[in-house]
Design an enzyme around this catalytic site. Structure first.
Site, short mmCIF file in Angstrom:
data_model
loop_
_atom_site.label_atom_id
_atom_site.label_comp_id
_atom_site.label_asym_id
_atom_site.label_seq_id
_atom_site.Cartn_x
_atom_site.Cartn_y
_atom_site.Cartn_z
N ASP A 39 47.44 3.13 -51.86
CA ASP A 39 47.73 1.93 -51.09
C ASP A 39 48.09 0.84 -52.12
O ASP A 39 47.81 0.99 -53.32
CB ASP A 39 46.53 1.51 -50.24
CG ASP A 39 46.95 0.53 -49.15
OD1 ASP A 39 48.09 0.02 -49.20
OD2 ASP A 39 46.13 0.25 -48.25
C1 BGC Z 1 48.34 -1.91 -46.54
C2 BGC Z 1 49.12 -0.63 -46.27
C3 BGC Z 1 50.59 -0.91 -46.39
C4 BGC Z 1 50.86 -1.47 -47.76
C5 BGC Z 1 52.33 -1.75 -48.01
C6 BGC Z 1 48.75 -2.59 -47.83
O1 BGC Z 1 48.22 -3.87 -47.92
O2 BGC Z 1 46.96 -1.63 -46.57
O3 BGC Z 1 48.81 -0.14 -45.00
O4 BGC Z 1 51.32 0.26 -46.13
O5 BGC Z 1 50.15 -2.68 -47.93
O6 BGC Z 1 52.75 -2.85 -47.31
#
Ligand code: BGC
Length: 757
Positions: free
Chosen positions: A275
């Site tokens: 993530d």
């Molecule tokens: C989130 C993810 C997301 C990623 C990219 C993170 O803050 O937890 O779910 O895909 O950002 O935007």
């Protein structure tokens, strides 16, 4: 002299060509040859994304990738020398999330806001979810992205998790099956998904540093199960590891999770990415099998190169990671040179979102057939700011930049209803004035990402109410909630209704009911709220969830009876917040310890707790009404080759066509382990049955589906004995029971990992 120059030029040209020929090109040479030709520096670059747009300095976006798909969440590193293009990763999960406009470009790049995950799961219709996935994946393809950062399937451990709207359920079987359907649909376009967030990421408070302390049994049976189902059934291209730690180790740094379980036990063949900014130790992430670090920053590069050079990380490990990233790139539309149009058929997708949303709305209450609205009802008084400012979905990365959201009042007007004009003006003016006081700072990019502050409710005076009740045929009262990543929801004024909301429901209902007219509550929410204290008041309650950009039209379809609601709950609505077993260990209003969360309730999550411990609930798991009625009969059981097959006839016994969700729970015999009273094992939805029409539904349960995880043996164990298979309309409405006998116990060994210290 001239001839000599020509000769030299020709020779050097030939030399250069032959050198270029020796450099293997991705897609033309075997992947192993590409890896052999890569420098350490190139390998490590490929394992780290190119940074994130909007962030300056060290993590600025590199080179060409910035301009590919503005607003996408990240890109991989291109190595043109080896024919390796960059690929584009974009959010997810309610639709593709990219910037709707671009600098110096008159075109727009809007995407469809589909219903949120919770609504899609509430359809219990895997075919329908697959169709939504097809439409969503088509936008990914046509806007030039390669991987959609979705579906998200963390378990609704507690009602207050700020991202529950993106997730599917408190139950792993429905979560896994819906995620598998979404994966199949998206990937049918030749683009990939990223199942997220793997795993046990069940709160937003301190999400990057919180340790989920949970037993291997609860992990295996509850928090990993949905991922296991989706991996085995749908072969996702990628998985996104979660931010949190599990039993003291960051999920992205856990080899137990990313390799032993995911690849060795489940057979996952794809790529794992972090993530965004997740985990701390880049070399450990590489060794764990977390192949790609997103969005990527230079320190990670230094750390990995150093670790390889000083021997603490083997080059063989990173070669494995590189291979997986290259295999991902090879599958991508960008590598294949797909000429995307930037013009997906948004009109067609608006139809898909409107139809899918109508199947996931849950009719919670319908006294004296208040709904569908009778033909004589034409004049509507709409209360609640959310009626006028409808919520399409949640905030943060799960938000979508859609071209429009149809509000409830617009939807009603489109359906030919007349709104009380003075009331409409009153609300619109009030909302405008309140919003003017709460403008997010345009320079604060995090504020723009957070849930918007919504105006509080006001209650019309008694005189106004009487007048409105005299002139309108029905009252609609919408209660709205929004939430998103970074924050968990609050107990007061969020899970619980505000005093103004309580008063609004009470006074409006009274004013209309005293004149023999109906008051209907619509819930435009993304997660569970308290309903027990007020649900007796209105005549009907329609849980509309956050239904995407066509929300108002969909609700109007349900209210008018154009569509018969057929959604059922994929989570329990408790009477009180503290009734949920996990509430004792949830950082309510951030007041509790936030470094770790003890999953003390173990496997007793949601209905597994409420039903086993016979707790009253406001609405049980699996519950949902219809404008028609169904009768279940003729339950039969067959047993062949370690599979139980249950068939049952479902008949529409009412006056309106409709669909019914049929659930199959198993209740295990007493054995060595404690067991929940019942667990969902299979489900199906009937086709649209006309009045009087029947369908035979077939549900299957494998012996291994009946297993529990025995930590003392590190094995899935199916006890011998008699299992009750319960065919049910909800977890508390069993229609038929058959006895399934497992003659001999079964055991499937696993690795002894992810221990709770
Ligand atoms: C989130 C993810 C997301 C990623 C990219 C993170 O803050 O937890 O779910 O895909 O950002 O935007």
């Amino acid at each position: 002299m001239k001839n000599k120059t020509i000769l030299i030029t020709l020779t050097s040209a030939l030399f250069l060509t032959s050198c270029a020929e020796k450099v293997p090109q991705l897609g033309k040479a075997p992947v192993d040859d590409i890896i052999a030709a890569m420098t350490l520096d190139e390998k490590v670059k490929l394992l780290i994304g190119t940074g994130m747009a909007g962030l300056t300095g060290d993590s600025a976006v590199v080179g060409e990738t910035k301009s590919l798909v503005p607003g996408a969440a990240g890109t991989t590193y291109p190595i043109p020398r080896l024919g390796i293009p960059t690929i584009v990763l974009a959010d997810g999960p309610a639709g593709l999330r990219i910037s709707p406009t671009r600098e110096n470009d008159p075109n727009t790049y809007y995407c469809t806001a589909f219903p949120v995950g919770t609504l899609l799961a509430s359809t219990w219709n895997t075919e329908l979810v697959e169709q939504v996935g097809q439409a969503m994946g088509n936008e990914v393809l046509e806007y030039g992205a390669d991987v959609l950062l979705a579906p998200a399937l963390n378990i609704h451990r507690n009602p207050l998790c700020g991202r529950n709207f993106e997730y599917y359920s408190e139950d792993p079987v429905i979560s896994g099956k819906i995620a598998a359907a979404m994966t199949k649909g998206v990937q049918s376009n030749g683009v990939g998904v990223s199942l997220k967030h793997y795993a046990a990421n069940n709160q937003e408070t301190n999400r990057m540093g919180n340790d989920s302390r949970v037993t291997p049994r609860a992990l295996r049976e509850i928090y990993l199960k949905g991922f296991e189902i989706a991996v085995k059934e749908a072969d996702p291209w990628t998985i996104m590891s979660s931010y949190n730690l599990i039993n003291g180790v960051y999920a992205s740094e856990s080899r137990d999770l990313q390799t032993t379980i995911l690849r060795d036990e489940w057979g996952f063949k794809g790529t794992v990415m972090t993530d965004w900014f997740g985990g701390k130790n880049a070399p450990a992430q590489m060794h764990a099998g977390n192949d790609l670090l997103m969005p990527g920053y230079p320190q990670q590069m230094t750390d990995i190169v150093e670790a390889v050079q000083n021997g603490t990380l083997s080059e063989a490990d990173i070669n494995t990671n590189v291979k997986r990233v290259l295999e991902l790139v090879l599958k991508s539309p960008r590598f294949k040179g797909y000429k995307y149009s930037n013009k997906p058929d948004l009109d067609a997708h608006a139809v898909v979102t409107r139809q899918s949303a109508s199947e996931g709305m849950v009719l919670l209450k319908n006294e004296n057939e208040a709904l569908p609205l009778s033909a004589s009802v034409r004049k509507v008084a709409a209360y609640g700011i959310t009626s006028y400012d409808f919520i399409a979905g949640g905030t943060g990365s799960g938000d979508v930049n859609e071209a429009y959201t149809v509000s409830l009042v617009q939807g009603l007007e489109n359906a030919g209803y007349a709104l009380n004009a003075a009331l409409k003006v009153q609300y619109e003016e009030y909302i405008e004035a309140e919003n003017a006081k709460n403008v997010p700072d345009p320079n604060d990019k995090y504020a723009m990402f957070m849930p918007k502050v919504r105006p509080g409710e006001f209650v019309p005076t008694a005189t106004e109410l009487n007048k409105q009740a005299q002139s309108a045929d029905v009252a609609l009262i919408t209660i709205g909630r929004t939430s998103g990543e970074f924050l968990d929801r609050k107990l007061t004024g969020d899970f619980e209704l505000t005093n103004e909301e309580q008063e609004l429901i009470a006074t409006v209902s009274k004013a209309f009911q005293s004149l023999g007219k109906k008051a209907i509550v619509i819930l435009n929410i993304g997660g569970v709220i308290e309903t027990a204290s007020w649900k007796n008041t209105p005549d009907a309650i329609l849980l509309a969830w956050q239904a995407g950009q066509e929300g108002g039209n969909t609700v109007a379809d349900a209210l008018s009876g154009k569509v018969n609601p057929s959604g059922k709950l994929t989570m329990t609505f408790p009477v009180k917040f503290m009734d949920a077993a996990s509430s004792a260990n949830f950082p309510v209003d951030s007041v509790r310890n936030i470094d770790y969360t003890i999953y003390e309730e173990d496997i007793y999550v949601g209905y597994r707790y409420f039903d086993t411990y016979k707790k009253d609930v406001s609405y049980p798991f699996g519950y949902g009404l219809s404008y028609t009625t169904f009768e279940y009969s003729n339950a039969q059981l067959k047993n062949a080759a370690d599979v139980f097959t249950v068939t049952i006839d479902v008949k529409n016994t009412g006056k309106i066509s409709g669909k019914e969700v049929v659930q199959l729970y198993a209740s295990a015999p007493a054995g060595a382990l404690g067991k929940p009273m019942q667990e969902l094992k299979a489900f199906a939805k009937t086709k649209e049955l006309k009045p009087g029409e029947s369908e035979t539904i077939t549900l299957t349960v494998d012996y291994t589906d009946l297993a529990s995880y025995d930590e003392s043996k590190s094995a899935w164990v199916t006890d011998s004995g008699t299992y009750k298979l319960l065919v049910a309309a909800s977890s508390r409405n069993v229609k038929a029971t058959v006895d399934a006998v497992v003659a001999e116990a079964k055991e499937v060994k696993t690795n002894d990992v992810l221990k709770l210290k």
